[in-house]
Design a protein around this motif. Structure first.
Motif, PDB file in Angstrom:
ATOM      1  N   TYR A 266      -4.981  -7.191   1.272  1.00  0.00           N
ATOM      2  CA  TYR A 266      -4.891  -5.854   0.691  1.00  0.00           C
ATOM      3  C   TYR A 266      -5.089  -4.715   1.704  1.00  0.00           C
ATOM      4  O   TYR A 266      -4.922  -3.552   1.351  1.00  0.00           O
ATOM      5  CB  TYR A 266      -5.918  -5.695  -0.435  1.00  0.00           C
ATOM      6  N   GLY A 267      -5.479  -5.044   2.916  1.00  0.00           N
ATOM      7  CA  GLY A 267      -5.688  -3.989   3.896  1.00  0.00           C
ATOM      8  C   GLY A 267      -7.108  -3.444   3.864  1.00  0.00           C
ATOM      9  O   GLY A 267      -7.963  -3.945   3.135  1.00  0.00           O
ATOM     10  N   PRO A 268      -7.387  -2.402   4.660  1.00  0.00           N
ATOM     11  CA  PRO A 268      -8.747  -1.850   4.767  1.00  0.00           C
ATOM     12  C   PRO A 268      -9.268  -1.331   3.429  1.00  0.00           C
ATOM     13  O   PRO A 268      -8.508  -0.870   2.572  1.00  0.00           O
ATOM     14  CB  PRO A 268      -8.584  -0.702   5.780  1.00  0.00           C
ATOM     15  N   LEU A 269     -10.590  -1.392   3.273  1.00  0.00           N
ATOM     16  CA  LEU A 269     -11.244  -0.831   2.096  1.00  0.00           C
ATOM     17  C   LEU A 269     -11.309   0.687   2.216  1.00  0.00           C
ATOM     18  O   LEU A 269     -11.300   1.237   3.317  1.00  0.00           O
ATOM     19  CB  LEU A 269     -12.660  -1.389   1.957  1.00  0.00           C
ATOM     20  N   SER A 270     -11.413   1.338   1.072  1.00  0.00           N
ATOM     21  CA  SER A 270     -11.641   2.778   1.098  1.00  0.00           C
ATOM     22  C   SER A 270     -13.072   3.040   1.556  1.00  0.00           C
ATOM     23  O   SER A 270     -13.927   2.148   1.536  1.00  0.00           O
ATOM     24  CB  SER A 270     -11.427   3.373  -0.292  1.00  0.00           C
ATOM     25  N   GLU A 271     -13.347   4.259   1.974  1.00  0.00           N
ATOM     26  CA  GLU A 271     -14.699   4.596   2.428  1.00  0.00           C
ATOM     27  C   GLU A 271     -15.724   4.374   1.328  1.00  0.00           C
ATOM     28  O   GLU A 271     -16.826   3.879   1.579  1.00  0.00           O
ATOM     29  CB  GLU A 271     -14.731   6.063   2.890  1.00  0.00           C
ATOM     30  N   LYS A 272     -15.361   4.709   0.081  1.00  0.00           N
ATOM     31  CA  LYS A 272     -16.283   4.534  -1.040  1.00  0.00           C
ATOM     32  C   LYS A 272     -16.607   3.057  -1.254  1.00  0.00           C
ATOM     33  O   LYS A 272     -17.774   2.689  -1.454  1.00  0.00           O
ATOM     34  CB  LYS A 272     -15.670   5.130  -2.306  1.00  0.00           C
ATOM     35  N   GLU A 273     -15.577   2.200  -1.211  1.00  0.00           N
ATOM     36  CA  GLU A 273     -15.802   0.765  -1.379  1.00  0.00           C
ATOM     37  C   GLU A 273     -16.659   0.207  -0.250  1.00  0.00           C
ATOM     38  O   GLU A 273     -17.567  -0.598  -0.480  1.00  0.00           O
ATOM     39  CB  GLU A 273     -14.459   0.031  -1.411  1.00  0.00           C
ATOM     40  N   ALA A 274     -16.362   0.630   0.986  1.00  0.00           N
ATOM     41  CA  ALA A 274     -17.107   0.127   2.145  1.00  0.00           C
ATOM     42  C   ALA A 274     -18.584   0.501   2.053  1.00  0.00           C
ATOM     43  O   ALA A 274     -19.461  -0.320   2.342  1.00  0.00           O
ATOM     44  CB  ALA A 274     -16.499   0.681   3.428  1.00  0.00           C
ATOM     45  N   ARG A 275     -18.875   1.720   1.637  1.00  0.00           N
ATOM     46  CA  ARG A 275     -20.272   2.131   1.486  1.00  0.00           C
ATOM     47  C   ARG A 275     -20.985   1.274   0.448  1.00  0.00           C
ATOM     48  O   ARG A 275     -22.137   0.869   0.635  1.00  0.00           O
ATOM     49  CB  ARG A 275     -20.340   3.607   1.088  1.00  0.00           C
ATOM     50  N   GLY A 276     -20.291   0.997  -0.660  1.00  0.00           N
ATOM     51  CA  GLY A 276     -20.895   0.169  -1.702  1.00  0.00           C
ATOM     52  C   GLY A 276     -21.226  -1.225  -1.204  1.00  0.00           C
ATOM     53  O   GLY A 276     -22.290  -1.774  -1.508  1.00  0.00           O
ATOM     54  N   LEU A 277     -20.322  -1.807  -0.412  1.00  0.00           N
ATOM     55  CA  LEU A 277     -20.564  -3.143   0.115  1.00  0.00           C
ATOM     56  C   LEU A 277     -21.721  -3.153   1.110  1.00  0.00           C
ATOM     57  O   LEU A 277     -22.527  -4.081   1.130  1.00  0.00           O
ATOM     58  CB  LEU A 277     -19.297  -3.683   0.784  1.00  0.00           C
ATOM     59  N   VAL A 278     -21.813  -2.108   1.922  1.00  0.00           N
ATOM     60  CA  VAL A 278     -22.904  -2.024   2.894  1.00  0.00           C
ATOM     61  C   VAL A 278     -24.246  -1.947   2.173  1.00  0.00           C
ATOM     62  O   VAL A 278     -25.226  -2.602   2.557  1.00  0.00           O
ATOM     63  CB  VAL A 278     -22.712  -0.806   3.825  1.00  0.00           C
ATOM     64  N   LEU A 279     -24.317  -1.157   1.094  1.00  0.00           N
ATOM     65  CA  LEU A 279     -25.561  -1.046   0.333  1.00  0.00           C
ATOM     66  C   LEU A 279     -25.935  -2.390  -0.294  1.00  0.00           C
ATOM     67  O   LEU A 279     -27.112  -2.773  -0.293  1.00  0.00           O
ATOM     68  CB  LEU A 279     -25.413   0.017  -0.754  1.00  0.00           C
ATOM     69  N   GLN A 280     -24.951  -3.101  -0.825  1.00  0.00           N
ATOM     70  CA  GLN A 280     -25.228  -4.422  -1.382  1.00  0.00           C
ATOM     71  C   GLN A 280     -25.744  -5.375  -0.308  1.00  0.00           C
ATOM     72  O   GLN A 280     -26.684  -6.147  -0.533  1.00  0.00           O
ATOM     73  CB  GLN A 280     -23.960  -4.994  -2.012  1.00  0.00           C
ATOM     74  N   LEU A 281     -25.134  -5.312   0.860  1.00  0.00           N
ATOM     75  CA  LEU A 281     -25.531  -6.197   1.956  1.00  0.00           C
ATOM     76  C   LEU A 281     -26.946  -5.886   2.422  1.00  0.00           C
ATOM     77  O   LEU A 281     -27.742  -6.798   2.680  1.00  0.00           O
ATOM     78  CB  LEU A 281     -24.546  -6.048   3.105  1.00  0.00           C
ATOM     79  N   PHE A 282     -27.298  -4.609   2.512  1.00  0.00           N
ATOM     80  CA  PHE A 282     -28.656  -4.221   2.894  1.00  0.00           C
ATOM     81  C   PHE A 282     -29.668  -4.754   1.880  1.00  0.00           C
ATOM     82  O   PHE A 282     -30.753  -5.220   2.249  1.00  0.00           O
ATOM     83  CB  PHE A 282     -28.768  -2.701   2.990  1.00  0.00           C
ATOM     84  N   SER A 283     -29.329  -4.685   0.589  1.00  0.00           N
ATOM     85  CA  SER A 283     -30.233  -5.195  -0.444  1.00  0.00           C
ATOM     86  C   SER A 283     -30.463  -6.689  -0.278  1.00  0.00           C
ATOM     87  O   SER A 283     -31.604  -7.175  -0.381  1.00  0.00           O
ATOM     88  CB  SER A 283     -29.640  -4.908  -1.831  1.00  0.00           C
TER      89      SER A 283
END
Length: 208
Positions: free
Chosen positions: A136-153
């Motif tokens: 699907y190609g690169p994630l949007s900035e909003k999606e990427a931020r959400g994934l980073v927050l999940q990963l930090f948790s």
């Protein structure tokens, strides 16, 4: 113009199909050479369904738990004697206590024949992040931020329980993604990963 864009999309699609075909070829060859190519029933409970991937001395199968009545993942670790069964078993018992929405959990483990050790993991319906990005190609900035927050948790939880996730655990191929949710394919079993990495390195640098 539009013609150049269509040409670029065509090249990308052709490359993607080539990668899928190569991965399929490798999976078929790995399954044919596996000790478990007959798709055996393990412990009278875990029915192997199909080979998912193989890297070095680690082989992963999709399977079904006939007792819990649910799909699961089976990882077959080839041991070479450097990791003691007692050490591996203790580490697995500790990892079984880790339960978090961002982790694929370890549910069972046992020694098997032919010098192998089996670990049973929750099944994940998600797609590996590297495959998702390729499709699907690169994630949007909003999606990427959400994934980073999940990963930090997930990282905070694992470290609070006395374990850690390192770069090997956080490779895109070990992260699954579905419906905006990210899961880590479980912390690596360190005493087994040392063996897996050594054998994989030996295989890569040895004669072809």
């Amino acid at each position: 113009g539009q013609g150049r864009r269509l040409w670029s999309l065509s090249r990308a699609f052709t490359s993607f199909l080539g990668i899928l075909q190569e991965n399929h070829r490798r999976a078929v060859n790995a399954e044919d050479s596996s000790d478990f190519c007959s798709l055996r029933l393990l412990q009278d409970r875990y029915q192997l369904l199909r080979l998912a991937s193989k890297c070095g001395s680690l082989t992963i199968y999709r399977a079904y738990d006939l007792v819990a009545i649910r799909p699961c993942g089976v990882r077959v670790h080839r041991m070479d004697g450097r990791a003691s069964i007692e050490h591996v078993s203790r580490e697995c018992e500790s990892l079984k206590q880790l339960r978090h929405t961002g982790l694929i959990s370890l549910v069972d483990s046992f020694q098997h024949e032919h010098g192998s050790f089996i670990t049973i993991w929750e099944s994940s319906a998600g797609e590996p992040l590297d495959s998702y990005l390729l499709r699907y190609g690169p994630l949007s900035e909003k999606e990427a931020r959400g994934l980073v927050l999940q990963l930090f948790s997930t990282l905070r939880f694992v470290e609070s329980r006395g374990h850690q996730l390192d770069c090997h655990d956080l490779r895109p191929s070990r992260l699954t993604f579905r419906g905006g949710e990210l899961k880590v394919a479980g912390p690596a079993i360190l005493s087994l990963r040392d063996t897996d990495n050594a054998q994989a390195s030996s295989r890569r640098t040895g004669p072809s």
